[in-house]
Design a protein around this motif. Sequence first.
Motif, PDB file in Angstrom:
ATOM      1  N   GLY A  40     -10.273  -2.056   1.097  1.00 11.71           N
ATOM      2  CA  GLY A  40     -10.429  -3.177   0.180  1.00 11.71           C
ATOM      3  C   GLY A  40      -9.275  -4.163   0.310  1.00 11.71           C
ATOM      4  N   GLY A  41      -9.329  -5.184  -0.505  1.00 15.43           N
ATOM      5  CA  GLY A  41      -8.306  -6.225  -0.477  1.00 15.43           C
ATOM      6  C   GLY A  41      -6.922  -5.716  -0.834  1.00 15.43           C
ATOM      7  N   TRP A  42      -6.844  -4.835  -1.843  1.00 11.11           N
ATOM      8  CA  TRP A  42      -5.548  -4.299  -2.244  1.00 11.11           C
ATOM      9  C   TRP A  42      -4.980  -3.384  -1.169  1.00 11.11           C
ATOM     10  N   GLY A  43      -5.818  -2.634  -0.515  1.00 11.01           N
ATOM     11  CA  GLY A  43      -5.352  -1.782   0.575  1.00 11.01           C
ATOM     12  C   GLY A  43      -4.815  -2.603   1.735  1.00 11.01           C
ATOM     13  N   LYS A  44      -5.534  -3.671   2.059  1.00  8.05           N
ATOM     14  CA  LYS A  44      -5.069  -4.557   3.136  1.00  8.05           C
ATOM     15  C   LYS A  44      -3.752  -5.224   2.767  1.00  8.05           C
ATOM     16  N   ALA A  45      -3.646  -5.658   1.512  1.00  7.95           N
ATOM     17  CA  ALA A  45      -2.401  -6.295   1.063  1.00  7.95           C
ATOM     18  C   ALA A  45      -1.243  -5.297   1.096  1.00  7.95           C
ATOM     19  N   GLY A  46      -1.506  -4.074   0.656  1.00  6.16           N
ATOM     20  CA  GLY A  46      -0.454  -3.052   0.666  1.00  6.16           C
ATOM     21  C   GLY A  46       0.029  -2.730   2.069  1.00  6.16           C
ATOM     22  N   TRP A  47      -0.905  -2.513   2.990  1.00  6.50           N
ATOM     23  CA  TRP A  47      -0.519  -2.221   4.373  1.00  6.50           C
ATOM     24  C   TRP A  47       0.215  -3.403   5.006  1.00  6.50           C
ATOM     25  N   THR A  48      -0.241  -4.617   4.721  1.00  8.94           N
ATOM     26  CA  THR A  48       0.409  -5.803   5.294  1.00  8.94           C
ATOM     27  C   THR A  48       1.844  -5.928   4.794  1.00  8.94           C
ATOM     28  N   ILE A  49       2.048  -5.750   3.505  1.00 14.18           N
ATOM     29  CA  ILE A  49       3.404  -5.812   2.952  1.00 14.18           C
ATOM     30  C   ILE A  49       4.269  -4.716   3.551  1.00 14.18           C
ATOM     31  N   PHE A  50       3.711  -3.510   3.663  1.00 13.16           N
ATOM     32  CA  PHE A  50       4.455  -2.387   4.232  1.00 13.16           C
ATOM     33  C   PHE A  50       4.855  -2.665   5.678  1.00 13.16           C
ATOM     34  N   VAL A  51       3.927  -3.206   6.450  1.00  9.06           N
ATOM     35  CA  VAL A  51       4.197  -3.475   7.870  1.00  9.06           C
ATOM     36  C   VAL A  51       5.174  -4.635   8.039  1.00  9.06           C
ATOM     37  N   ILE A  52       5.135  -5.619   7.145  1.00  9.56           N
ATOM     38  CA  ILE A  52       6.047  -6.760   7.268  1.00  9.56           C
ATOM     39  C   ILE A  52       7.442  -6.428   6.750  1.00  9.56           C
ATOM     40  N   LEU A  53       7.526  -5.738   5.609  1.00  7.83           N
ATOM     41  CA  LEU A  53       8.843  -5.435   5.047  1.00  7.83           C
ATOM     42  C   LEU A  53       9.582  -4.330   5.799  1.00  7.83           C
ATOM     43  N   LEU A  54       8.876  -3.320   6.229  1.00  5.77           N
ATOM     44  CA  LEU A  54       9.473  -2.225   7.006  1.00  5.77           C
ATOM     45  C   LEU A  54       8.692  -2.090   8.307  1.00  5.77           C
ATOM     46  N   PRO A  55       8.908  -3.000   9.245  1.00  6.80           N
ATOM     47  CA  PRO A  55       8.009  -3.067  10.409  1.00  6.80           C
ATOM     48  C   PRO A  55       7.967  -1.799  11.251  1.00  6.80           C
ATOM     49  N   TYR A  56       9.085  -1.209  11.570  1.00  4.81           N
ATOM     50  CA  TYR A  56       9.058  -0.020  12.431  1.00  4.81           C
ATOM     51  C   TYR A  56       8.386   1.146  11.721  1.00  4.81           C
ATOM     52  N   LEU A  57       8.820   1.426  10.512  1.00  3.49           N
ATOM     53  CA  LEU A  57       8.238   2.526   9.755  1.00  3.49           C
ATOM     54  C   LEU A  57       6.781   2.231   9.398  1.00  3.49           C
ATOM     55  N   GLY A  58       6.490   1.000   8.988  1.00  2.00           N
ATOM     56  CA  GLY A  58       5.132   0.634   8.598  1.00  2.00           C
ATOM     57  C   GLY A  58       4.137   0.794   9.728  1.00  2.00           C
ATOM     58  N   VAL A  59       4.499   0.333  10.923  1.00  2.00           N
ATOM     59  CA  VAL A  59       3.590   0.448  12.066  1.00  2.00           C
ATOM     60  C   VAL A  59       3.394   1.904  12.453  1.00  2.00           C
ATOM     61  N   LEU A  60       4.462   2.673  12.477  1.00  9.14           N
ATOM     62  CA  LEU A  60       4.335   4.084  12.854  1.00  9.14           C
ATOM     63  C   LEU A  60       3.499   4.856  11.840  1.00  9.14           C
ATOM     64  N   VAL A  61       3.710   4.605  10.559  1.00  8.29           N
ATOM     65  CA  VAL A  61       2.908   5.282   9.532  1.00  8.29           C
ATOM     66  C   VAL A  61       1.450   4.852   9.635  1.00  8.29           C
ATOM     67  N   TYR A  62       1.204   3.566   9.884  1.00  5.97           N
ATOM     68  CA  TYR A  62      -0.168   3.091  10.028  1.00  5.97           C
ATOM     69  C   TYR A  62      -0.853   3.764  11.213  1.00  5.97           C
ATOM     70  N   LEU A  63      -0.151   3.866  12.333  1.00  4.21           N
ATOM     71  CA  LEU A  63      -0.743   4.506  13.506  1.00  4.21           C
ATOM     72  C   LEU A  63      -1.034   5.979  13.260  1.00  4.21           C
ATOM     73  N   ILE A  64      -0.167   6.646  12.524  1.00  7.68           N
ATOM     74  CA  ILE A  64      -0.402   8.061  12.215  1.00  7.68           C
ATOM     75  C   ILE A  64      -1.567   8.210  11.235  1.00  7.68           C
ATOM     76  N   ALA A  65      -1.581   7.370  10.198  1.00  2.96           N
ATOM     77  CA  ALA A  65      -2.593   7.503   9.147  1.00  2.96           C
ATOM     78  C   ALA A  65      -3.960   6.976   9.572  1.00  2.96           C
ATOM     79  N   ARG A  66      -3.995   5.879  10.318  1.00  2.00           N
ATOM     80  CA  ARG A  66      -5.274   5.226  10.598  1.00  2.00           C
ATOM     81  C   ARG A  66      -5.517   4.976  12.081  1.00  2.00           C
ATOM     82  N   GLY A  67      -4.790   5.639  12.935  1.00  2.00           N
ATOM     83  CA  GLY A  67      -4.916   5.418  14.371  1.00  2.00           C
ATOM     84  C   GLY A  67      -6.291   5.764  14.916  1.00  2.00           C
ATOM     85  N   LYS A  68      -6.887   6.849  14.413  1.00  2.00           N
ATOM     86  CA  LYS A  68      -8.206   7.258  14.898  1.00  2.00           C
ATOM     87  C   LYS A  68      -9.266   6.222  14.538  1.00  2.00           C
TER      88      LYS A  68
END
Length: 134
Positions: A40-68
């Motif tokens: 949803g919109g809130w999920g997209k906003a949360g992931w975007t903020i996470f990836v922008i504010l903590l780019p290295y950690l955010g991208v790695l967590v995103y790849l682990i959580a949603r890579g498949k």
Amino acid sequence: MDDYPLLNLFWTMLWLFLWILWFFLLFKVLTDIFRSHDMGGWGKAGWTIFVILLPYLGVLVYLIARGKEMGNRDRALAAQAESDFQDYVRKAAGTDTQGTGPRHVDELSRLADLKSSGAISEEEFQKAKQKLLA
């Protein structure tokens, strides 16, 4: 050139390559976030903020959580693009949806053969041709 040894040049090129690779991965994750239909919109906003504010950690967590799911979306998008391309080629070539062959070409050829053999007149040929092409 003596003040910058070859090993330092190698390390500089390696870091430059890794930096470019990192930006590619960051943009890939950001486009996947907005392409995802299961979020949803809130999920997209949360992931975007996470990836922008903590780019290295955010991208790695995103790849682990949603890579498949990211890979599944890529495959589905590629399959859809291939299907759209095949449909376009069939339409441009004048074949039907089953790809069994040209629709109008065979009919026009048959009509021309009937006209040349004298089975139908020029007027009948023109009427049939207009009906076929309409």
